[in-house]
Design a protein around this motif. Structure first.
Motif, PDB file in Angstrom:
ATOM      1  N   ARG A  11      12.155  10.750  -0.803  1.00 49.94           N
ATOM      2  CA  ARG A  11      12.204  10.050  -2.095  1.00 49.94           C
ATOM      3  C   ARG A  11      10.812   9.651  -2.581  1.00 49.94           C
ATOM      4  N   GLY A  12       9.819   9.734  -1.680  1.00 50.56           N
ATOM      5  CA  GLY A  12       8.461   9.334  -2.045  1.00 50.56           C
ATOM      6  C   GLY A  12       8.110   7.932  -1.608  1.00 50.56           C
ATOM      7  N   ASP A  13       8.935   7.302  -0.776  1.00 48.36           N
ATOM      8  CA  ASP A  13       8.687   5.916  -0.362  1.00 48.36           C
ATOM      9  C   ASP A  13       7.407   5.751   0.461  1.00 48.36           C
ATOM     10  N   ARG A  14       6.948   6.818   1.135  1.00 49.95           N
ATOM     11  CA  ARG A  14       5.717   6.718   1.936  1.00 49.95           C
ATOM     12  C   ARG A  14       4.451   6.881   1.100  1.00 49.95           C
ATOM     13  N   LEU A  15       4.588   7.131  -0.171  1.00 49.75           N
ATOM     14  CA  LEU A  15       3.420   7.322  -1.025  1.00 49.75           C
ATOM     15  C   LEU A  15       2.722   6.011  -1.343  1.00 49.75           C
ATOM     16  N   SER A  16       3.349   4.903  -1.031  1.00 51.59           N
ATOM     17  CA  SER A  16       2.732   3.587  -1.187  1.00 51.59           C
ATOM     18  C   SER A  16       3.119   2.738   0.031  1.00 51.59           C
ATOM     19  N   ALA A  17       2.458   1.612   0.194  1.00 47.66           N
ATOM     20  CA  ALA A  17       2.720   0.742   1.345  1.00 47.66           C
ATOM     21  C   ALA A  17       4.202   0.376   1.395  1.00 47.66           C
ATOM     22  N   ASN A  18       4.778   0.456   2.586  1.00 46.04           N
ATOM     23  CA  ASN A  18       6.202   0.203   2.738  1.00 46.04           C
ATOM     24  C   ASN A  18       6.455  -0.390   4.124  1.00 46.04           C
ATOM     25  N   GLN A  19       6.952  -1.590   4.175  1.00 43.37           N
ATOM     26  CA  GLN A  19       7.180  -2.308   5.428  1.00 43.37           C
ATOM     27  C   GLN A  19       8.141  -1.582   6.362  1.00 43.37           C
ATOM     28  N   TRP A  20       9.153  -0.932   5.814  1.00 42.49           N
ATOM     29  CA  TRP A  20      10.125  -0.248   6.666  1.00 42.49           C
ATOM     30  C   TRP A  20       9.440   0.796   7.542  1.00 42.49           C
ATOM     31  N   PHE A  21       8.506   1.560   6.972  1.00 40.93           N
ATOM     32  CA  PHE A  21       7.809   2.586   7.753  1.00 40.93           C
ATOM     33  C   PHE A  21       6.916   1.954   8.813  1.00 40.93           C
ATOM     34  N   LEU A  22       6.258   0.854   8.490  1.00 41.28           N
ATOM     35  CA  LEU A  22       5.405   0.173   9.471  1.00 41.28           C
ATOM     36  C   LEU A  22       6.193  -0.272  10.695  1.00 41.28           C
ATOM     37  N   GLU A  23       7.434  -0.674  10.486  1.00 43.99           N
ATOM     38  CA  GLU A  23       8.275  -1.168  11.580  1.00 43.99           C
ATOM     39  C   GLU A  23       9.031  -0.050  12.299  1.00 43.99           C
ATOM     40  N   SER A  24       9.005   1.171  11.769  1.00 36.95           N
ATOM     41  CA  SER A  24       9.802   2.266  12.326  1.00 36.95           C
ATOM     42  C   SER A  24       9.002   3.276  13.127  1.00 36.95           C
ATOM     43  N   VAL A  25       7.672   3.182  13.078  1.00 34.42           N
ATOM     44  CA  VAL A  25       6.834   4.147  13.789  1.00 34.42           C
ATOM     45  C   VAL A  25       5.888   3.426  14.740  1.00 34.42           C
ATOM     46  N   LEU A  26       5.387   4.176  15.730  1.00 30.81           N
ATOM     47  CA  LEU A  26       4.453   3.620  16.712  1.00 30.81           C
ATOM     48  C   LEU A  26       3.023   4.098  16.472  1.00 30.81           C
ATOM     49  N   PHE A  27       2.728   4.652  15.306  1.00 28.58           N
ATOM     50  CA  PHE A  27       1.395   5.166  15.017  1.00 28.58           C
ATOM     51  C   PHE A  27       0.943   4.647  13.659  1.00 28.58           C
ATOM     52  N   ASP A  28      -0.358   4.640  13.471  1.00 24.03           N
ATOM     53  CA  ASP A  28      -0.923   4.256  12.182  1.00 24.03           C
ATOM     54  C   ASP A  28      -0.933   5.465  11.265  1.00 24.03           C
ATOM     55  N   GLU A  29      -0.550   5.260  10.034  1.00 22.49           N
ATOM     56  CA  GLU A  29      -0.543   6.346   9.045  1.00 22.49           C
ATOM     57  C   GLU A  29      -1.942   6.475   8.442  1.00 22.49           C
ATOM     58  N   PRO A  30      -2.517   7.665   8.500  1.00 22.39           N
ATOM     59  CA  PRO A  30      -3.798   7.864   7.807  1.00 22.39           C
ATOM     60  C   PRO A  30      -3.570   7.956   6.301  1.00 22.39           C
ATOM     61  N   GLY A  31      -4.631   7.916   5.540  1.00 24.30           N
ATOM     62  CA  GLY A  31      -4.527   8.114   4.099  1.00 24.30           C
ATOM     63  C   GLY A  31      -4.536   9.609   3.813  1.00 24.30           C
ATOM     64  N   TRP A  32      -3.358  10.180   3.602  1.00 23.43           N
ATOM     65  CA  TRP A  32      -3.244  11.627   3.386  1.00 23.43           C
ATOM     66  C   TRP A  32      -3.788  11.975   2.015  1.00 23.43           C
ATOM     67  N   ASP A  33      -4.486  13.116   1.911  1.00 20.26           N
ATOM     68  CA  ASP A  33      -4.999  13.557   0.613  1.00 20.26           C
ATOM     69  C   ASP A  33      -4.126  14.630  -0.025  1.00 20.26           C
ATOM     70  N   ARG A  34      -3.083  15.075   0.697  1.00 24.44           N
ATOM     71  CA  ARG A  34      -2.138  16.055   0.154  1.00 24.44           C
ATOM     72  C   ARG A  34      -0.737  15.679   0.613  1.00 24.44           C
ATOM     73  N   MET A  35       0.235  15.945  -0.238  1.00 25.15           N
ATOM     74  CA  MET A  35       1.630  15.784   0.168  1.00 25.15           C
ATOM     75  C   MET A  35       2.280  17.167   0.161  1.00 25.15           C
ATOM     76  N   THR A  36       3.304  17.324   0.976  1.00 26.30           N
ATOM     77  CA  THR A  36       4.071  18.556   0.999  1.00 26.30           C
ATOM     78  C   THR A  36       5.256  18.392   0.060  1.00 26.30           C
ATOM     79  N   VAL A  37       5.421  19.332  -0.849  1.00 30.66           N
ATOM     80  CA  VAL A  37       6.533  19.291  -1.797  1.00 30.66           C
ATOM     81  C   VAL A  37       7.646  20.164  -1.217  1.00 30.66           C
ATOM     82  N   ILE A  38       8.844  19.579  -1.112  1.00 30.45           N
ATOM     83  CA  ILE A  38       9.958  20.286  -0.479  1.00 30.45           C
ATOM     84  C   ILE A  38      11.131  20.451  -1.446  1.00 30.45           C
ATOM     85  N   ARG A  39      11.931  21.463  -1.155  1.00 30.57           N
ATOM     86  CA  ARG A  39      13.174  21.698  -1.900  1.00 30.57           C
ATOM     87  C   ARG A  39      14.334  20.987  -1.205  1.00 30.57           C
TER      88      ARG A  39
END
Length: 157
Positions: free
Chosen positions: A45-73
């Motif tokens: 849905r694009g929720d990871r494109l901005s800061a989101n508490q749910w993702f911070l609490e659901s993963v054990l790694f730090d998210e880097p600042g990605w410069d590209r996103m993958t567009v999926i069907r």
């Protein structure tokens, strides 16, 4: 190695993998798969494109600042399996291409249709379960990209 020994070893591994003694192997499989399904849904849905508490609490790694996103069907979440203290959940993405950061005022899209296979590793010795890998860029549905960034209702490909 006898069959009896192998069965006892497997059952011991499964019991240890579940961390909390009240968690059964089938609960671990279902819980880990449910976590990955929610992660992939929110990501698509694009929720990871901005800061989101749910993702911070659901993963054990730090998210880097990605410069590209993958567009999926679309995507498919496969059957989970236990491996030591981890549940492996495969996800197949139907990729259209990648979308980069705007360089001249417009996002740079690179078409690259493919199927991308990823294995999510959910650590089940933690409570609640957490995703330990992979750390991948955002995988966003084309409709979400269009409505979020291009302000279009739909695109016919």
């Amino acid at each position: 190695m006898t069959l009896c020994y192998r069965v006892v070893t497997l059952l011991t591994t499964l019991a240890c993998a579940c961390g909390d003694r009240s968690t059964t192997p089938s609960d671990a499989l279902a819980g880990a798969r449910s976590l990955v399904e929610e992660y992939v849904l929110r990501d698509s849905r694009g929720d990871r494109l901005s800061a989101n508490q749910w993702f911070l609490e659901s993963v054990l790694f730090d998210e880097p600042g990605w410069d590209r996103m993958t567009v999926i069907r679309g995507y498919t979440v496969g059957s989970a399996r236990i491996q030591a203290d981890t549940v492996i959940v495969p996800v197949s993405y139907m990729v259209i291409g990648t979308l980069g950061a705007p360089s001249t005022g417009y996002p740079a899209f690179k078409s690259a249709a493919s199927v991308e296979e990823r294995e999510f590793r959910v650590l089940i010795s933690t409570q609640p379960f957490r995703i330990a890998a992979p750390s991948i860029n955002q995988h966003v549905l084309v409709d979400s990209v269009l409505t979020r960034y291009l302000k279009l209702d739909k695109l016919v490909l």
